[in-house]
Design a protein around this motif. Sequence first.
Motif, PDB file in Angstrom:
ATOM      1  N   GLY A  70       2.551  -6.664 -14.667  1.00 57.17           N
ATOM      2  CA  GLY A  70       3.540  -7.091 -15.649  1.00 57.17           C
ATOM      3  C   GLY A  70       4.964  -6.996 -15.135  1.00 57.17           C
ATOM      4  N   ASN A  71       5.130  -6.701 -13.868  1.00 55.80           N
ATOM      5  CA  ASN A  71       6.448  -6.592 -13.266  1.00 55.80           C
ATOM      6  C   ASN A  71       6.505  -7.567 -12.098  1.00 55.80           C
ATOM      7  OD1 ASN A  71       8.722  -5.855 -11.768  1.00 55.80           O
ATOM      8  ND2 ASN A  71       8.545  -3.700 -12.364  1.00 55.80           N
ATOM      9  N   THR A  72       7.496  -8.449 -12.116  1.00 56.50           N
ATOM     10  CA  THR A  72       7.574  -9.508 -11.112  1.00 56.50           C
ATOM     11  C   THR A  72       7.664  -8.962  -9.686  1.00 56.50           C
ATOM     12  OG1 THR A  72       8.774 -10.827 -12.732  1.00 56.50           O
ATOM     13  CG2 THR A  72       8.809 -11.602 -10.464  1.00 56.50           C
ATOM     14  N   TYR A  73       8.371  -7.872  -9.481  1.00 54.73           N
ATOM     15  CA  TYR A  73       8.605  -7.355  -8.130  1.00 54.73           C
ATOM     16  C   TYR A  73       7.555  -6.346  -7.669  1.00 54.73           C
ATOM     17  CZ  TYR A  73      13.131  -9.363  -9.175  1.00 54.73           C
ATOM     18  OH  TYR A  73      14.133 -10.212  -9.530  1.00 54.73           O
ATOM     19  N   ALA A  74       6.912  -5.679  -8.587  1.00 53.83           N
ATOM     20  CA  ALA A  74       6.022  -4.571  -8.232  1.00 53.83           C
ATOM     21  C   ALA A  74       4.860  -5.016  -7.346  1.00 53.83           C
ATOM     22  CB  ALA A  74       5.486  -3.899  -9.499  1.00 53.83           C
ATOM     23  N   GLY A  75       4.280  -6.155  -7.639  1.00 52.87           N
ATOM     24  CA  GLY A  75       3.150  -6.637  -6.825  1.00 52.87           C
ATOM     25  C   GLY A  75       3.548  -6.839  -5.374  1.00 52.87           C
ATOM     26  N   PHE A  76       4.747  -7.387  -5.178  1.00 50.39           N
ATOM     27  CA  PHE A  76       5.207  -7.631  -3.813  1.00 50.39           C
ATOM     28  C   PHE A  76       5.583  -6.329  -3.108  1.00 50.39           C
ATOM     29  CE2 PHE A  76       5.734 -11.728  -5.850  1.00 50.39           C
ATOM     30  CZ  PHE A  76       5.129 -12.560  -4.911  1.00 50.39           C
ATOM     31  N   PHE A  77       6.106  -5.368  -3.844  1.00 54.43           N
ATOM     32  CA  PHE A  77       6.388  -4.059  -3.247  1.00 54.43           C
ATOM     33  C   PHE A  77       5.096  -3.344  -2.859  1.00 54.43           C
ATOM     34  CE2 PHE A  77      10.692  -4.060  -5.379  1.00 54.43           C
ATOM     35  CZ  PHE A  77      11.391  -4.116  -4.192  1.00 54.43           C
ATOM     36  N   ILE A  78       4.072  -3.487  -3.655  1.00 56.04           N
ATOM     37  CA  ILE A  78       2.773  -2.886  -3.312  1.00 56.04           C
ATOM     38  C   ILE A  78       2.234  -3.502  -2.028  1.00 56.04           C
ATOM     39  CG2 ILE A  78       0.361  -2.700  -4.033  1.00 56.04           C
ATOM     40  CD1 ILE A  78       1.421  -2.447  -6.934  1.00 56.04           C
ATOM     41  N   ILE A  79       2.293  -4.811  -1.917  1.00 55.62           N
ATOM     42  CA  ILE A  79       1.828  -5.507  -0.704  1.00 55.62           C
ATOM     43  C   ILE A  79       2.674  -5.072   0.497  1.00 55.62           C
ATOM     44  CG2 ILE A  79       1.525  -7.772   0.395  1.00 55.62           C
ATOM     45  CD1 ILE A  79      -0.490  -7.124  -1.824  1.00 55.62           C
ATOM     46  N   ALA A  80       3.989  -5.001   0.334  1.00 59.84           N
ATOM     47  CA  ALA A  80       4.870  -4.576   1.428  1.00 59.84           C
ATOM     48  C   ALA A  80       4.555  -3.150   1.851  1.00 59.84           C
ATOM     49  CB  ALA A  80       6.328  -4.691   1.007  1.00 59.84           C
ATOM     50  N   GLY A  81       4.325  -2.265   0.893  1.00 61.14           N
ATOM     51  CA  GLY A  81       3.967  -0.880   1.216  1.00 61.14           C
ATOM     52  C   GLY A  81       2.647  -0.795   1.958  1.00 61.14           C
ATOM     53  N   PHE A  82       1.676  -1.625   1.544  1.00 57.50           N
ATOM     54  CA  PHE A  82       0.391  -1.655   2.241  1.00 57.50           C
ATOM     55  C   PHE A  82       0.577  -2.089   3.689  1.00 57.50           C
ATOM     56  CE2 PHE A  82      -3.241  -4.270   3.596  1.00 57.50           C
ATOM     57  CZ  PHE A  82      -4.213  -3.280   3.659  1.00 57.50           C
ATOM     58  N   TYR A  83       1.378  -3.141   3.907  1.00 55.24           N
ATOM     59  CA  TYR A  83       1.610  -3.601   5.284  1.00 55.24           C
ATOM     60  C   TYR A  83       2.389  -2.579   6.104  1.00 55.24           C
ATOM     61  CZ  TYR A  83      -0.153  -8.161   3.901  1.00 55.24           C
ATOM     62  OH  TYR A  83      -0.933  -9.182   3.464  1.00 55.24           O
ATOM     63  N   LEU A  84       3.297  -1.877   5.471  1.00 53.91           N
ATOM     64  CA  LEU A  84       4.022  -0.812   6.167  1.00 53.91           C
ATOM     65  C   LEU A  84       3.057   0.286   6.602  1.00 53.91           C
ATOM     66  CD1 LEU A  84       6.680   0.470   7.117  1.00 53.91           C
ATOM     67  CD2 LEU A  84       6.874   1.502   4.839  1.00 53.91           C
ATOM     68  N   LEU A  85       2.189   0.715   5.692  1.00 54.36           N
ATOM     69  CA  LEU A  85       1.189   1.725   6.025  1.00 54.36           C
ATOM     70  C   LEU A  85       0.265   1.239   7.140  1.00 54.36           C
ATOM     71  CD1 LEU A  85      -0.104   4.480   5.353  1.00 54.36           C
ATOM     72  CD2 LEU A  85      -1.531   3.272   3.681  1.00 54.36           C
ATOM     73  N   LEU A  86      -0.173  -0.009   7.041  1.00 53.29           N
ATOM     74  CA  LEU A  86      -1.031  -0.589   8.084  1.00 53.29           C
ATOM     75  C   LEU A  86      -0.307  -0.632   9.433  1.00 53.29           C
ATOM     76  CD1 LEU A  86      -3.857  -1.857   8.361  1.00 53.29           C
ATOM     77  CD2 LEU A  86      -2.777  -4.060   7.946  1.00 53.29           C
ATOM     78  N   GLY A  87       0.990  -0.980   9.409  1.00 56.42           N
ATOM     79  CA  GLY A  87       1.778  -1.014  10.643  1.00 56.42           C
ATOM     80  C   GLY A  87       1.917   0.354  11.279  1.00 56.42           C
ATOM     81  N   ILE A  88       2.107   1.378  10.474  1.00 56.11           N
ATOM     82  CA  ILE A  88       2.212   2.745  10.997  1.00 56.11           C
ATOM     83  C   ILE A  88       0.890   3.176  11.622  1.00 56.11           C
ATOM     84  CG2 ILE A  88       2.491   5.168  10.318  1.00 56.11           C
ATOM     85  CD1 ILE A  88       4.551   4.164   8.221  1.00 56.11           C
TER      86      ILE A  88
END
Length: 123
Positions: A70-88
């Motif tokens: 229900g939040n326009t930005y939250a989904g994209f922040f979750i995806i970005a956080g996942f990719y950051l974790l994957l990158g680490i």
Amino acid sequence: MKKQHEDDGLISKLKEYAQIRKDLALLTLTEKGSHAVAGLLSGGILVFLGLLVFFFGSLALGFFLSEMIGNTYAGFFIIAGFYLLLGIIVYLIKEKHIEKPVINRIIQKVFKERNEGVYEKQD
């Protein structure tokens, strides 16, 4: 006089042998180079297509999560956080699990014919 004739024949045979070895090396180099270029080209196409799938899949997942939360930005922040974790994680394991196997595979490919010849002779 005969010794001189034999020496000339031997020298011409050595020159012919050297030319054949040179031609063989050039043909082998051309074959390996053409295989490398073909592999890079086909691999590059596959990587490009994979990146497109990855990019549009990530966008779709971002929009889906945003809609679910229900939040326009939250989904994209979750995806970005996942990719950051994957990158680490990839950064931490890259040497042992990515670089060394890739280096070994390249060496195996380069010396494939030589290794096959060695194994056939040992049998």
